[in-house]
Design a protein around this motif. Sequence first.
Motif, PDB file in Angstrom:
ATOM      1  N   SER A 130      12.985 -48.146  82.721  1.00 47.56           N
ATOM      2  CA  SER A 130      11.683 -48.246  83.378  1.00 47.56           C
ATOM      3  C   SER A 130      11.430 -49.693  83.788  1.00 47.56           C
ATOM      4  CB  SER A 130      10.584 -47.761  82.435  1.00 47.56           C
ATOM      5  OG  SER A 130      10.585 -48.528  81.239  1.00 47.56           O
ATOM      6  N   SER A 131      10.600 -49.874  84.785  1.00 49.94           N
ATOM      7  CA  SER A 131      10.367 -51.213  85.330  1.00 49.94           C
ATOM      8  C   SER A 131       9.737 -52.141  84.296  1.00 49.94           C
ATOM      9  CB  SER A 131       9.473 -51.122  86.568  1.00 49.94           C
ATOM     10  OG  SER A 131       8.244 -50.477  86.239  1.00 49.94           O
ATOM     11  N   TYR A 132       8.866 -51.609  83.436  1.00 48.58           N
ATOM     12  CA  TYR A 132       8.225 -52.475  82.445  1.00 48.58           C
ATOM     13  C   TYR A 132       9.223 -52.915  81.377  1.00 48.58           C
ATOM     14  CZ  TYR A 132       8.063 -48.859  78.808  1.00 48.58           C
ATOM     15  OH  TYR A 132       8.403 -47.936  77.853  1.00 48.58           O
ATOM     16  N   MET A 133      10.228 -52.079  81.082  1.00 48.86           N
ATOM     17  CA  MET A 133      11.239 -52.468  80.097  1.00 48.86           C
ATOM     18  C   MET A 133      12.258 -53.421  80.707  1.00 48.86           C
ATOM     19  SD  MET A 133      13.830 -50.072  77.827  1.00 48.86           S
ATOM     20  CE  MET A 133      12.457 -49.259  77.004  1.00 48.86           C
ATOM     21  N   ARG A 134      12.633 -53.171  81.946  1.00 46.63           N
ATOM     22  CA  ARG A 134      13.632 -54.016  82.599  1.00 46.63           C
ATOM     23  C   ARG A 134      13.053 -55.374  82.955  1.00 46.63           C
ATOM     24  NH1 ARG A 134      14.697 -50.741  86.241  1.00 46.63           N
ATOM     25  NH2 ARG A 134      13.499 -51.614  87.961  1.00 46.63           N
ATOM     26  N   ARG A 183      23.261 -50.055  72.175  1.00 47.71           N
ATOM     27  CA  ARG A 183      24.259 -51.099  71.905  1.00 47.71           C
ATOM     28  C   ARG A 183      24.103 -51.667  70.501  1.00 47.71           C
ATOM     29  NH1 ARG A 183      25.282 -48.674  76.536  1.00 47.71           N
ATOM     30  NH2 ARG A 183      26.629 -49.870  77.944  1.00 47.71           N
ATOM     31  N   VAL A 184      22.904 -51.686  69.979  1.00 42.77           N
ATOM     32  CA  VAL A 184      22.665 -52.176  68.624  1.00 42.77           C
ATOM     33  C   VAL A 184      21.710 -51.224  67.914  1.00 42.77           C
ATOM     34  CG1 VAL A 184      23.026 -54.597  69.267  1.00 42.77           C
ATOM     35  CG2 VAL A 184      20.718 -53.638  69.307  1.00 42.77           C
ATOM     36  N   LEU A 207      16.759 -57.614  73.464  1.00 43.03           N
ATOM     37  CA  LEU A 207      17.020 -56.837  72.251  1.00 43.03           C
ATOM     38  C   LEU A 207      16.443 -55.429  72.366  1.00 43.03           C
ATOM     39  CD1 LEU A 207      16.379 -59.523  69.475  1.00 43.03           C
ATOM     40  CD2 LEU A 207      18.580 -58.573  70.199  1.00 43.03           C
ATOM     41  N   THR A 208      15.281 -55.310  72.984  1.00 43.06           N
ATOM     42  CA  THR A 208      14.688 -53.987  73.191  1.00 43.06           C
ATOM     43  C   THR A 208      15.578 -53.128  74.080  1.00 43.06           C
ATOM     44  OG1 THR A 208      12.452 -54.891  72.957  1.00 43.06           O
ATOM     45  CG2 THR A 208      12.667 -52.758  74.059  1.00 43.06           C
ATOM     46  N   VAL A 209      16.112 -53.730  75.141  1.00 43.55           N
ATOM     47  CA  VAL A 209      17.009 -53.004  76.045  1.00 43.55           C
ATOM     48  C   VAL A 209      18.288 -52.590  75.313  1.00 43.55           C
ATOM     49  CG1 VAL A 209      18.487 -53.259  78.080  1.00 43.55           C
ATOM     50  CG2 VAL A 209      16.111 -54.035  78.155  1.00 43.55           C
ATOM     51  N   LEU A 210      18.840 -53.482  74.510  1.00 40.21           N
ATOM     52  CA  LEU A 210      20.074 -53.166  73.780  1.00 40.21           C
ATOM     53  C   LEU A 210      19.852 -52.038  72.780  1.00 40.21           C
ATOM     54  CD1 LEU A 210      21.577 -56.726  73.133  1.00 40.21           C
ATOM     55  CD2 LEU A 210      22.074 -55.118  74.980  1.00 40.21           C
TER      56      LEU A 210
END
Length: 275
Positions: free
Chosen positions: A166-170, A257-258, A249-252
Motif C-alpha cells: 500500500s502507498s502508506y506502507m511503501r 523477510r524477517v 523494518l515494517t516492510v521486511l
Amino acid sequence: MEAAAAASPGSSSLEAVATAFRSRVNELQDLALARNMYPATAVTDLTTVDTSVTAMEAQVQAIRRRLQEELDAIPKAKKLVEKSLKQQQKLQHMLANMPPGMREDIVATPLEQSLMLPECFNFNTAVPEFLDSDFKIKEEPVAAPKKGKGSAPRWYISTEELDSLSSYMRGRLTLEKVNISINEVATYADANAHLVACPKKKLSEDTWEKALELRDIAATEAVKGKHFFLEADIKGPGLKLDHTGKAILTVLRHLGRVHETRIGHHRVFILSKQC
C-alpha cells in the motif's frame, strides 16, 4: 474292396509314422558317426561352448542389474534437477533485484570494525567448532548456526513485491534502499553468528560478555539454529533506527523477510530463508 478302402487310411498313417521313425534313426546315426569321427575334440568343443554360454549369461545378468540401478536413479536425478532449478531461480531473483554496485563487503558492522579478528569473522569459512575449555562459564549447550551452514540469507525483494504494498506502507522507499538494508541486516546476523562461535581466547573481555549474551539468545527455542540480529545492532550506515529505518523494518516483516520476537530486554529479528 470296401474293407481294403477302409483300411487304406490307417495303413497310410502307419507308414507315415514308420517313415518318420526311420528318418529320426538315420539322423541319430549320422550324429553318432560325426561325433565319433573326432572323439578327442568333441568334449573340448562342448566345454568351450558351455563356458561361453555361462559368460554370456553372467554379462546379461550384469546388464540387467545395471539397468535396474539406472531406473532406480531416475527419481533421484529428477529431484536433483528440481532442486537445481529452484536454486537457479533464487540466484536469478537475487541478481535481478540486487542494486547496482552493491556487494556483501560494503557494509561492516561496528562490531566488525572494532574487532580485528579475521580468522574469526571470515564469512567465507565454516563456523569453527566449540572447545570444551571455552564453556566453563556456561553449562548450557550453544545453539549457534551449525558448522557448514553458510552465511545469513539475503532474500532481496522484487519490484513487483514493492509495488504490491500500500502507498502508506511503501512511502518514499525505493527498491535499492530496501535491498541494501536486507544486505546490511544479513551482515549483522553473520557477525552475531560468528561471534557466538568464536572461542573465548580470541575475544576481548567486553566482547566475550556480549558473546555470552548472544549465546543465551541463540539457545532459545524461537531462535535456535537460525540467523538473527538485535535492534541494538542497527547503527547504519544503510539502515538506522529513524523513521525510514522503521518503515523498512515494517516492510521486511510484511513481506516475510524477517520475524520479530522479544527475548529478555532485547528485540530480536530472525531472518527468513528464501522459499
